[in-house]
Enzyme design. Structure first.
Site, PDB file in Angstrom:
ATOM      1  N   LYS A   4       0.805  -1.229   0.000  1.00 56.88           N
ATOM      2  CA  LYS A   4       0.000   0.000   0.000  1.00 56.88           C
ATOM      3  C   LYS A   4       0.839   1.281   0.000  1.00 56.88           C
ATOM      4  O   LYS A   4       0.359   2.332  -0.411  1.00 56.88           O
ATOM      5  CB  LYS A   4      -0.968   0.012   1.187  1.00 56.88           C
ATOM      6  CG  LYS A   4      -2.071  -1.038   1.069  1.00 56.88           C
ATOM      7  CD  LYS A   4      -3.070  -0.916   2.195  1.00 56.88           C
ATOM      8  CE  LYS A   4      -4.058  -2.060   2.157  1.00 56.88           C
ATOM      9  NZ  LYS A   4      -5.134  -1.894   3.142  1.00 56.88           N
TER      10      LYS A   4
ATOM     11  N   ASP B 112     -10.093   2.444   2.722  1.00 54.51           N
ATOM     12  CA  ASP B 112     -10.255   1.633   3.946  1.00 54.51           C
ATOM     13  C   ASP B 112     -11.001   2.392   5.053  1.00 54.51           C
ATOM     14  O   ASP B 112     -12.017   1.924   5.569  1.00 54.51           O
ATOM     15  CB  ASP B 112      -8.888   1.191   4.481  1.00 54.51           C
ATOM     16  CG  ASP B 112      -8.244   0.127   3.597  1.00 54.51           C
ATOM     17  OD1 ASP B 112      -8.972  -0.673   3.002  1.00 54.51           O
ATOM     18  OD2 ASP B 112      -7.002   0.115   3.525  1.00 54.51           O
TER      19      ASP B 112
END
Ligand code: ATR
Length: 281
Positions: free
Chosen positions: A72, A108
């Site tokens: 990420k 997220d």
């Protein structure tokens, strides 16, 4: 399965490992439901191949890629633009290819906030307790502060990490009262577990010894979904609290990513449909 043709657009997820990911089944389910001409796959990509994978996205005109651990941060080097929100969180889990320009987002923490909204929980004005100061804690705190939480109190087993997290969140979000505490103080509207305590295999662990401050007027969320009910959530439920496990966040980060990939706005009932049909929950 829907029909795949030469016009079908590609989506997928990269990670290492990636074979545990629920994203392919979730995204393909959504495409089936809304008639989106997309196919979503999972690609196992090693750290040293992340740059090549993103170059492949450009070369093949892949429309969207989700990024899972441990890439990420690494992917941020290879894309063209990073949304303000992803910059604030320092990581990207969604890359959208718009005519060759690759833009990174992070869905997220937004997914977590959307799950609360779908559960009828209002972050604005809420007094929130966040347990944990690891990788998952800061993004959730930043987004909840930006959604107008009245206060966020961070409690962590290692107190100094809570102090550092509170300082960081205050600096980035710049609103609401953000502080660290060595233990819960009084009552809260929302309590969130971001620690790994209670997750397989440490299912006997609970991030708090005394949960007597949690009652019927508290909404309690865990970001863990395996097991479906952690010891922490069970104890909260037994105290009368309404609870949600980490499936809510998992589903909603996918819903937001799908919307970014396709520009299709999904109806709220997609959340319940995915819960029921994909996860049997
Ligand atoms: P990640 O970056 O993957 O979130 P991490 O940085 O190690 O991993 O964070 C895990 C979080 O869970 C931390 O807040 C950790 O507390 P410490 O900072 O004291 O290590 C918390 N945690 C893990 N196991 C725990 C347990 N059994 N009880 C309470 N907190 C726990």
């Amino acid at each position: 399965m829907f029909d795949i043709s030469a016009k079908t657009k590609q989506l997928g997820i990269i990670g290492d490992p990636v074979d545990h990911s629920f994203s392919p089944v979730m995204h393909n389910y959504i495409s089936n439901r809304v008639g989106g001409d997309y196919i979503y796959c999972a690609w196992h990509v090693k750290h040293e191949d992340v740059g090549a994978a993103i170059a492949g996205m450009r070369a093949l005109g892949i429309r969207g890629i989700n990024v899972t651990a441990p890439h990420k941060n690494e992917v941020m080097k290879y894309i063209d633009e990073i949304s303000e929100g992803a910059k604030q969180l320092g990581s990207v889990n969604t890359i959208v290819n718009r005519g060759g320009i690759l833009t990174g987002y992070n869905t997220d923490a937004d997914g977590f906030c959307r799950a609360l909204e779908y559960e009828g929980v209002t972050i604005e004005g809420a007094n929130i307790l966040v347990l944990g100061a690891g990788g998952a804690s800061r993004p959730l705190c930043i987004r909840m502060a930006q959604h107008g939480a009245a206060s966020i109190t961070i409690v962590n087993r290692t107190h100094e990490r809570a102090v550092a997290a509170a300082a960081y969140v205050s600096e980035i979000a710049g609103m609401g009262e953000i502080k660290a505490a060595s233990a819960p103080e009084g009552r809260y509207d929302i309590v969130v577990n971001t620690t790994s305590a209670g997750m397989e295999p440490q299912i006997e662990a609970c991030p708090l010894a005394d949960m007597s401050f949690i009652g019927a007027d508290t909404f309690v969320a865990d970001i863990i979904y395996n097991p479906a009910e952690t010891l922490f959530l069970r104890r909260a439920r037994e105290n009368g609290a309404r609870t949600i496990n980490g499936l809510g966040m998992l589903i909603c980060q996918g819903i937001i990513a799908y919307e970014l990939f396709t520009d299709i706005k999904l109806e709220k009932d997609m959340y319940a449909s995915i819960r029921r049909d994909v996860f049997g929950a």
